[in-house]
Design a protein around this motif. Structure first.
Motif, PDB file in Angstrom:
ATOM      1  N   ARG A   1       0.802  -1.211   0.000  1.00 19.12           N
ATOM      2  CA  ARG A   1       0.000   0.000   0.000  1.00 19.12           C
ATOM      3  C   ARG A   1       0.841   1.270   0.000  1.00 19.12           C
ATOM      4  N   ASN A   2       1.061   1.888   1.153  1.00 20.93           N
ATOM      5  CA  ASN A   2       1.706   3.197   1.254  1.00 20.93           C
ATOM      6  C   ASN A   2       3.198   3.034   1.508  1.00 20.93           C
ATOM      7  N   GLU A   3       3.902   2.551   0.499  1.00 22.69           N
ATOM      8  CA  GLU A   3       5.310   2.178   0.639  1.00 22.69           C
ATOM      9  C   GLU A   3       6.088   2.594  -0.603  1.00 22.69           C
ATOM     10  N   ILE A   4       7.283   3.142  -0.375  1.00 25.01           N
ATOM     11  CA  ILE A   4       8.265   3.281  -1.442  1.00 25.01           C
ATOM     12  C   ILE A   4       9.484   2.482  -1.016  1.00 25.01           C
ATOM     13  N   TYR A   5      10.222   1.976  -2.002  1.00 29.93           N
ATOM     14  CA  TYR A   5      11.375   1.142  -1.678  1.00 29.93           C
ATOM     15  C   TYR A   5      12.355   1.131  -2.834  1.00 29.93           C
ATOM     16  N   ASN A   6      13.552   0.649  -2.558  1.00 23.94           N
ATOM     17  CA  ASN A   6      14.498   0.347  -3.626  1.00 23.94           C
ATOM     18  C   ASN A   6      15.019  -1.066  -3.414  1.00 23.94           C
ATOM     19  N   LEU A   7      15.592  -1.628  -4.452  1.00 26.97           N
ATOM     20  CA  LEU A   7      16.130  -2.988  -4.410  1.00 26.97           C
ATOM     21  C   LEU A   7      17.629  -2.896  -4.647  1.00 26.97           C
ATOM     22  N   LEU A   8      18.397  -3.473  -3.733  1.00 24.87           N
ATOM     23  CA  LEU A   8      19.852  -3.338  -3.742  1.00 24.87           C
ATOM     24  C   LEU A   8      20.506  -4.706  -3.624  1.00 24.87           C
TER      25      LEU A   8
ATOM     26  N   ASN B   1      12.785  -7.337  15.261  1.00 20.57           N
ATOM     27  CA  ASN B   1      11.799  -6.255  15.369  1.00 20.57           C
ATOM     28  C   ASN B   1      10.878  -6.274  14.148  1.00 20.57           C
ATOM     29  N   THR B   2      10.344  -7.451  13.843  1.00 20.60           N
ATOM     30  CA  THR B   2       9.559  -7.636  12.627  1.00 20.60           C
ATOM     31  C   THR B   2       8.122  -7.146  12.774  1.00 20.60           C
ATOM     32  N   THR B   3       7.549  -6.844  11.616  1.00 22.41           N
ATOM     33  CA  THR B   3       6.139  -6.468  11.553  1.00 22.41           C
ATOM     34  C   THR B   3       5.575  -6.904  10.209  1.00 22.41           C
ATOM     35  N   ILE B   4       4.262  -7.084  10.173  1.00 28.13           N
ATOM     36  CA  ILE B   4       3.540  -7.234   8.909  1.00 28.13           C
ATOM     37  C   ILE B   4       2.551  -6.079   8.748  1.00 28.13           C
ATOM     38  N   THR B   5       2.544  -5.150   9.729  1.00 24.81           N
ATOM     39  CA  THR B   5       1.648  -3.998   9.685  1.00 24.81           C
ATOM     40  C   THR B   5       2.433  -2.716   9.989  1.00 24.81           C
ATOM     41  N   PRO B   6       3.344  -2.319   9.106  1.00 23.51           N
ATOM     42  CA  PRO B   6       4.135  -1.117   9.377  1.00 23.51           C
ATOM     43  C   PRO B   6       3.255   0.125   9.459  1.00 23.51           C
TER      44      PRO B   6
ATOM     45  N   LEU C   1      14.993  -1.888   0.878  1.00 16.95           N
ATOM     46  CA  LEU C   1      14.918  -0.875   1.930  1.00 16.95           C
ATOM     47  C   LEU C   1      13.677  -0.041   1.656  1.00 16.95           C
ATOM     48  N   ALA C   2      12.767   0.019   2.621  1.00 19.18           N
ATOM     49  CA  ALA C   2      11.457   0.613   2.396  1.00 19.18           C
ATOM     50  C   ALA C   2      11.130   1.693   3.414  1.00 19.18           C
ATOM     51  N   LEU C   3      10.360   2.662   2.948  1.00 22.63           N
ATOM     52  CA  LEU C   3       9.777   3.697   3.789  1.00 22.63           C
ATOM     53  C   LEU C   3       8.264   3.582   3.661  1.00 22.63           C
ATOM     54  N   PHE C   4       7.588   3.500   4.788  1.00 21.30           N
ATOM     55  CA  PHE C   4       6.127   3.484   4.816  1.00 21.30           C
ATOM     56  C   PHE C   4       5.662   4.876   5.215  1.00 21.30           C
ATOM     57  N   TYR C   5       4.779   5.460   4.407  1.00 23.27           N
ATOM     58  CA  TYR C   5       4.429   6.861   4.574  1.00 23.27           C
ATOM     59  C   TYR C   5       2.966   7.103   4.941  1.00 23.27           C
ATOM     60  N   GLY C   6       2.172   6.075   5.003  1.00 24.94           N
ATOM     61  CA  GLY C   6       0.761   6.228   5.345  1.00 24.94           C
ATOM     62  C   GLY C   6       0.273   5.047   6.160  1.00 24.94           C
ATOM     63  N   ARG C   7      -1.000   5.090   6.518  1.00 27.51           N
ATOM     64  CA  ARG C   7      -1.595   4.054   7.361  1.00 27.51           C
ATOM     65  C   ARG C   7      -2.112   2.874   6.539  1.00 27.51           C
ATOM     66  N   ASN C   8      -2.551   1.846   7.278  1.00 24.87           N
ATOM     67  CA  ASN C   8      -3.261   0.689   6.722  1.00 24.87           C
ATOM     68  C   ASN C   8      -2.419  -0.135   5.755  1.00 24.87           C
ATOM     69  N   ASN C   9      -1.174  -0.371   6.124  1.00 30.15           N
ATOM     70  CA  ASN C   9      -0.276  -1.213   5.330  1.00 30.15           C
ATOM     71  C   ASN C   9      -0.370  -2.650   5.824  1.00 30.15           C
ATOM     72  N   LEU C  10      -0.271  -3.577   4.904  1.00 30.28           N
ATOM     73  CA  LEU C  10      -0.303  -4.994   5.245  1.00 30.28           C
ATOM     74  C   LEU C  10       0.691  -5.712   4.343  1.00 30.28           C
ATOM     75  N   LEU C  11       1.678  -6.339   4.955  1.00 31.31           N
ATOM     76  CA  LEU C  11       2.765  -6.965   4.204  1.00 31.31           C
ATOM     77  C   LEU C  11       2.409  -8.393   3.829  1.00 31.31           C
ATOM     78  N   ILE C  12       1.627  -8.489   2.765  1.00 26.88           N
ATOM     79  CA  ILE C  12       1.264  -9.791   2.219  1.00 26.88           C
ATOM     80  C   ILE C  12       1.496  -9.742   0.717  1.00 26.88           C
ATOM     81  N   ASN C  13       2.002 -10.819   0.189  1.00 24.07           N
ATOM     82  CA  ASN C  13       2.300 -10.933  -1.226  1.00 24.07           C
ATOM     83  C   ASN C  13       1.459 -12.081  -1.773  1.00 24.07           C
ATOM     84  N   GLY C  14       0.753 -11.837  -2.850  1.00 22.58           N
ATOM     85  CA  GLY C  14      -0.130 -12.851  -3.412  1.00 22.58           C
ATOM     86  C   GLY C  14       0.571 -14.139  -3.795  1.00 22.58           C
ATOM     87  N   ASP C  15       1.863 -14.060  -4.132  1.00 16.45           N
ATOM     88  CA  ASP C  15       2.615 -15.254  -4.514  1.00 16.45           C
ATOM     89  C   ASP C  15       3.270 -15.947  -3.329  1.00 16.45           C
TER      90      ASP C  15
END
Length: 169
Positions: free
Chosen positions: A49-56, A68-73, A110-124
């Motif tokens: 949802r409300n996430e920007i990231y880069n892949l390195l 310090n894990t989360t699935i709801t940043p 490396l990700a930045l979450f900038y808004g609410r209601n994020n859920l870290l689930i991937n359909g695959d």
């Protein structure tokens, strides 16, 4: 002593400042800090949802592992994920078979979450917990507006950079 990093969108000339969570995520905070600066093409989250990231490419001498894990940043969380190319390069991400990277090496998100209601689930893959290693303490509102621009106007050519920040004073 607290440590801070600057998170920047280069073309948009917007940045925010985050405090590393050295007490909550010492291995991850150290891995990121020791590898700074890091920069790469920015992407906007498709599922989270409300996430920007880069892949390195992997940069830590030893992966920090879950910490310090989360699935709801929440807004302002900085997260660290480790993937391999087989997880990221699937048709669901828009890649064709001939575009796939054929390597098992680790890819760091490396990700930045900038808004609410994020859920870290991937359909695959299912649930994708991330290590929360920092929290934005300054400039989130301006960064969130720039992140919305990435979502609506496109990410092509924009770089997301993580660098050390030395507070004035």
């Amino acid at each position: 002593m607290e440590r801070f990093i600057k998170v920047s969108l280069e073309q948009r000339q917007v940045s925010c400042i985050a405090r590393l969570l050295d007490d909550e995520a010492p291995r991850t905070a150290a891995a990121v800090w020791n590898a700074l600066p890091q920069s790469g093409q920015v992407f906007h989250g498709k599922y989270a949802r409300n996430e920007i990231y880069n892949l390195l490419p992997a940069f830590a001498p030893q992966e920090p592992g879950p910490e310090n894990t989360t699935i709801t940043p929440i807004p302002g969380d900085l997260c660290y994920f480790t993937f391999n190319a087989d997880i990221l390069h699937t048709p669901a991400y828009g890649y064709k078979d001939d575009d796939r990277v054929q390597t098992p090496e680790a890819i760091i998100d490396l990700a930045l979450f900038y808004g609410r209601n994020n859920l870290l689930i991937n359909g695959d893959q299912g649930w994708v917990p991330g290590n929360v290693f920092g929290t934005v303490v300054e400039g989130l509102e301006e960064m969130a507006a720039a992140c919305q621009s990435i979502w609506m106007d496109g990410a092509r050519g924009e770089a997301l950079t993580f660098s050390r920040h030395e507070p004035a004073g």
